[in-house]
Design an enzyme around this catalytic site. Sequence first.
Site, PDB file in Angstrom:
ATOM      1  N   HIS A 122      -3.567  -5.167   1.192  1.00  0.00           N
ATOM      2  CA  HIS A 122      -2.984  -5.463   2.348  1.00  0.00           C
ATOM      3  C   HIS A 122      -3.123  -6.975   2.516  1.00  0.00           C
ATOM      4  CE1 HIS A 122      -2.612  -1.578   4.275  1.00  0.00           C
ATOM      5  NE2 HIS A 122      -3.711  -1.300   3.439  1.00  0.00           N
ATOM      6  N   CYS A 138       0.825  -1.162   0.071  1.00  0.00           N
ATOM      7  CA  CYS A 138      -0.106  -0.166  -0.111  1.00  0.00           C
ATOM      8  C   CYS A 138       0.882   1.200  -0.124  1.00  0.00           C
ATOM      9  CB  CYS A 138      -0.896  -0.007   1.218  1.00  0.00           C
ATOM     10  SG  CYS A 138      -2.551   1.042   0.949  1.00  0.00           S
ATOM     11  N   TYR A 139       0.940   2.151   1.092  1.00  0.00           N
ATOM     12  CA  TYR A 139       1.780   3.315   1.180  1.00  0.00           C
ATOM     13  C   TYR A 139       3.366   2.778   0.734  1.00  0.00           C
ATOM     14  CZ  TYR A 139       3.912   7.614   2.511  1.00  0.00           C
ATOM     15  OH  TYR A 139       4.659   8.801   2.497  1.00  0.00           O
TER      16      TYR A 139
END
Length: 519
Positions: free
Chosen positions: A176, A85-86
Amino acid sequence: MTQSHERLLIIDFGSQVTQLIARRLRELNVYCEIHPYNRVNDAFLRDFAPKAVILSGGPDSVTREGSPRAPEALWSFGVPVLGICYGQQTMMQQLGGMVESGHGTAEFGRAFVTPANGDLSILAGWFEEGREQVWMSHGDHVSQIAPGFEVYGTSPNAPFAVTADVSRNFYAVQFHPEVHHTPKGAKLYENFIKLAGFSGDWTMAGYREQAIAAIREQVGSDHVICGLSGGVDSSVTAILLHEAIGDQLTCVFVDHGLLRKNEAADVVKMFRDNYKIKLIAADESDLFLGALEGVSDPEVKRKTIGKLFIDVFQKYANEIEGAKFLAQGTLYPDVIESVSFSGGPSVTIKSHHNVGGLPEKMGLKLVEPLRELFKDEVRALGRELGLPASFIGRHPFPGPGLAIRCPGEITREKLAILQEADAVYIDQIRKHGLYDEIWQAFAAILPMKTVGVMGDGRTYDYAVAIRAVTSVDGMTADTYPFSHEFLGETMTRIINEVKGVNRVFYDLTSKPPGTIELE
Ligand code: XMP
């Protein structure tokens, strides 16, 4: 602690679920630690010497100036890196790709990834049925991948759901994999650690040896005090310390008079008689119950018990000559430094509810042999140390004990009735083989008497509530769905076997709106 096992580093960008990454890896016998991004510089990387690195998700946007980044040294460190993700977005940005935020780029909740451009090792075992469910939670998305990367999976709103530069061992996913709603997520982690060459050397047998050596090194020939509550964490701490330093350990067990039936005697029997651990067992029930006389406010009860506990513990600890250390059962979730939502680092360290503030007050140093472990790993270590399964699997029991299961004023009479009713109730649950399915079950005594009829006579006795909940972490809870037959049988047994009770209620309240305890 000196580490001899292989290590994986998780660089935390502040995701709510970073701890779950660590859980998944520990389940695969891989030792890992979580460190906030702003603590991981080049020197840290070299010292930590990870065999692989995972970049977590996070709430910030890489498009914002000054937003978090992975250390530059990581890209030439030569170990496999997985960005989530990030973590994926900063990886792309730092390596020459592009990330966009704004309209139409967000994706939250369930999504489906389909394969692209052939096989990728971290996706081995995926796509057997064509597509895989994943859990997305992102506002931004990658709009251009970095040079050297290929796309291996796409979802409707994330054309770069899975990308990799296989030659450099860099992998990046938009979703995730650590959450339950990505069913093949554990498989992805398994594939990743396999390609990184982990041998799976993180075992409880190994940890036990290492922890014992580390305790000996830290403590030397000094004396250690350990507060024993009878719970799993403090018990495992005590037994581990006893294996390491034998009679240099003295345990202090304070009976505040608010324990379950036979609990104090059982603790003494197990630790003093069975494990031969030096134990000060202090019956201070008069002191505690005296201080609680006339108190019915739940918070005043808690504060009264908490304060007295510290005073009493200190009194006994002072009697132990030459003690230099205080042992605590602090766990890993209590010591993880997390990145706060505002972007700044914040250190969340919970103080142990029993002995908070004591080490400073008494000038003692801390020994915390469980501070690298999650709760289920503590249980595994307990099994390794020979603690009985029935003890390890016990339901949580609150520090203030029966005080918060006796709404209103606490009297010795009510406590005695409560102990008996609770013992019968738990016996029923065990006899029906339900104990391990329930997170927490207990009886409470209600602050009222009701009328009943038993034999040919009228009764005017206490009412007892029985409670059983399922939960994962105690934060939310559901009522356990006992059969009507079980409830009826339990009601009959409690009223027949416990003098002073003529009515039984079953508490149907979930959490929220209720709490697990009655106070
Ligand atoms: P509640 O009642 O808040 O309980 O839903 C959640 C979990 O925490 C335990 N609990 C406590 N534990 N001191 C403790 O050590 C306390 O004051 C306390 N209050 C609640 C409760 O047993 C449940 O597992």
